[in-house]
Design a protein around this motif. Sequence first.
Motif, PDB file in Angstrom:
ATOM      1  N   ILE A   1      11.106  21.719 -12.334  1.00  0.00           N
ATOM      2  CA  ILE A   1      10.080  20.755 -12.702  1.00  0.00           C
ATOM      3  C   ILE A   1      10.542  19.335 -12.391  1.00  0.00           C
ATOM      4  CG2 ILE A   1      10.776  20.500 -15.113  1.00  0.00           C
ATOM      5  CD1 ILE A   1       7.179  20.700 -13.920  1.00  0.00           C
ATOM      6  N   VAL A   2      11.837  19.085 -12.548  1.00  0.00           N
ATOM      7  CA  VAL A   2      12.381  17.771 -12.209  1.00  0.00           C
ATOM      8  C   VAL A   2      12.297  17.540 -10.704  1.00  0.00           C
ATOM      9  CG1 VAL A   2      14.478  16.361 -12.224  1.00  0.00           C
ATOM     10  CG2 VAL A   2      13.894  17.754 -14.217  1.00  0.00           C
ATOM     11  N   ALA A   3      12.601  18.556  -9.931  1.00  0.00           N
ATOM     12  CA  ALA A   3      12.525  18.433  -8.476  1.00  0.00           C
ATOM     13  C   ALA A   3      11.079  18.203  -8.019  1.00  0.00           C
ATOM     14  CB  ALA A   3      13.096  19.688  -7.815  1.00  0.00           C
ATOM     15  N   ILE A   4      10.148  18.911  -8.613  1.00  0.00           N
ATOM     16  CA  ILE A   4       8.740  18.741  -8.257  1.00  0.00           C
ATOM     17  C   ILE A   4       8.267  17.337  -8.618  1.00  0.00           C
ATOM     18  CG2 ILE A   4       6.401  19.517  -8.823  1.00  0.00           C
ATOM     19  CD1 ILE A   4       7.634  22.353  -9.138  1.00  0.00           C
ATOM     20  N   ALA A   5       8.671  16.860  -9.792  1.00  0.00           N
ATOM     21  CA  ALA A   5       8.281  15.515 -10.216  1.00  0.00           C
ATOM     22  C   ALA A   5       8.884  14.460  -9.290  1.00  0.00           C
ATOM     23  CB  ALA A   5       8.719  15.274 -11.652  1.00  0.00           C
ATOM     24  N   TRP A   6      10.141  14.643  -8.914  1.00  0.00           N
ATOM     25  CA  TRP A   6      10.779  13.679  -8.008  1.00  0.00           C
ATOM     26  C   TRP A   6      10.086  13.667  -6.645  1.00  0.00           C
ATOM     27  CZ3 TRP A   6      13.298   9.487  -8.200  1.00  0.00           C
ATOM     28  CH2 TRP A   6      13.913   8.980  -7.061  1.00  0.00           C
ATOM     29  N   LEU A   7       9.734  14.806  -6.132  1.00  0.00           N
ATOM     30  CA  LEU A   7       9.027  14.854  -4.860  1.00  0.00           C
ATOM     31  C   LEU A   7       7.646  14.215  -4.964  1.00  0.00           C
ATOM     32  CD1 LEU A   7      10.034  18.381  -3.556  1.00  0.00           C
ATOM     33  CD2 LEU A   7      10.791  16.161  -2.719  1.00  0.00           C
ATOM     34  N   TYR A   8       6.995  14.368  -6.098  1.00  0.00           N
ATOM     35  CA  TYR A   8       5.691  13.726  -6.301  1.00  0.00           C
ATOM     36  C   TYR A   8       5.837  12.209  -6.290  1.00  0.00           C
ATOM     37  CZ  TYR A   8       1.382  12.197  -8.502  1.00  0.00           C
ATOM     38  OH  TYR A   8       0.212  11.563  -8.768  1.00  0.00           O
ATOM     39  N   VAL A   9       6.848  11.704  -6.982  1.00  0.00           N
ATOM     40  CA  VAL A   9       7.072  10.260  -7.029  1.00  0.00           C
ATOM     41  C   VAL A   9       7.374   9.720  -5.635  1.00  0.00           C
ATOM     42  CG1 VAL A   9       8.660   8.484  -7.880  1.00  0.00           C
ATOM     43  CG2 VAL A   9       7.767  10.206  -9.438  1.00  0.00           C
ATOM     44  N   THR A  10       8.225  10.393  -4.898  1.00  0.00           N
ATOM     45  CA  THR A  10       8.556   9.908  -3.560  1.00  0.00           C
ATOM     46  C   THR A  10       7.367  10.052  -2.606  1.00  0.00           C
ATOM     47  OG1 THR A  10       9.558  12.034  -3.002  1.00  0.00           O
ATOM     48  CG2 THR A  10      11.023  10.298  -3.783  1.00  0.00           C
ATOM     49  N   LEU A  11       6.538  11.044  -2.808  1.00  0.00           N
ATOM     50  CA  LEU A  11       5.328  11.160  -2.000  1.00  0.00           C
ATOM     51  C   LEU A  11       4.402   9.975  -2.259  1.00  0.00           C
ATOM     52  CD1 LEU A  11       3.590  12.849  -0.049  1.00  0.00           C
ATOM     53  CD2 LEU A  11       2.604  13.936  -2.065  1.00  0.00           C
ATOM     54  N   MET A  12       4.257   9.596  -3.519  1.00  0.00           N
ATOM     55  CA  MET A  12       3.425   8.444  -3.846  1.00  0.00           C
ATOM     56  C   MET A  12       4.034   7.155  -3.281  1.00  0.00           C
ATOM     57  SD  MET A  12       0.756   9.490  -5.312  1.00  0.00           S
ATOM     58  CE  MET A  12       0.789  11.020  -4.423  1.00  0.00           C
ATOM     59  N   MET A  13       5.355   7.049  -3.278  1.00  0.00           N
ATOM     60  CA  MET A  13       6.011   5.891  -2.668  1.00  0.00           C
ATOM     61  C   MET A  13       5.740   5.864  -1.165  1.00  0.00           C
ATOM     62  SD  MET A  13       9.722   5.876  -4.604  1.00  0.00           S
ATOM     63  CE  MET A  13      10.482   4.989  -3.288  1.00  0.00           C
ATOM     64  N   ALA A  14       5.800   7.025  -0.544  1.00  0.00           N
ATOM     65  CA  ALA A  14       5.601   7.099   0.900  1.00  0.00           C
ATOM     66  C   ALA A  14       4.170   6.751   1.283  1.00  0.00           C
ATOM     67  CB  ALA A  14       5.953   8.499   1.399  1.00  0.00           C
ATOM     68  N   VAL A  15       3.225   7.133   0.452  1.00  0.00           N
ATOM     69  CA  VAL A  15       1.819   6.846   0.739  1.00  0.00           C
ATOM     70  C   VAL A  15       1.558   5.339   0.719  1.00  0.00           C
ATOM     71  CG1 VAL A  15      -0.522   7.101  -0.191  1.00  0.00           C
ATOM     72  CG2 VAL A  15       0.970   9.087  -0.010  1.00  0.00           C
ATOM     73  N   THR A  16       2.264   4.613  -0.118  1.00  0.00           N
ATOM     74  CA  THR A  16       2.021   3.173  -0.249  1.00  0.00           C
ATOM     75  C   THR A  16       2.797   2.334   0.770  1.00  0.00           C
ATOM     76  OG1 THR A  16       3.768   2.941  -1.907  1.00  0.00           O
ATOM     77  CG2 THR A  16       1.528   3.392  -2.698  1.00  0.00           C
ATOM     78  N   GLU A  17       3.587   2.939   1.617  1.00  0.00           N
ATOM     79  CA  GLU A  17       4.331   2.181   2.627  1.00  0.00           C
ATOM     80  C   GLU A  17       3.370   1.563   3.648  1.00  0.00           C
ATOM     81  OE1 GLU A  17       7.469   1.341   2.903  1.00  0.00           O
ATOM     82  OE2 GLU A  17       8.219   2.522   1.218  1.00  0.00           O
ATOM     83  N   ALA A  18       3.846   0.506   4.302  1.00  0.00           N
ATOM     84  CA  ALA A  18       2.998  -0.255   5.223  1.00  0.00           C
ATOM     85  C   ALA A  18       2.705   0.510   6.514  1.00  0.00           C
ATOM     86  CB  ALA A  18       3.660  -1.589   5.542  1.00  0.00           C
TER      87      ALA A  18
END
Length: 73
Positions: A3-20
């Motif tokens: 669950i920690v790994a899934i949450a971390w991947l979700y956070v980094t996916l959201m970070m990646a979506v907001t990149e320029a």
Amino acid sequence: MYIVAIAWLYVTLMMAVTEASLMAGVLTLVFYGLLPCGLLLWIVGTPQRKRNRSTQIAQQGLGEPDRTDSQAD
């Protein structure tokens, strides 16, 4: 642990979506998300892989010494 790994991947996916740019997003996802998460899961899973390997060896009888008829004499 998963669950920690899934949450971390979700956070980094959201970070990646907001990149320029697309390239920055892909690099963010790979270097902040996939590589660290994969390394963490590999390190944490090492003891289980060792247990599985020793169980498999014990089931196959490879851990026992070779007993032949000539040694029984």
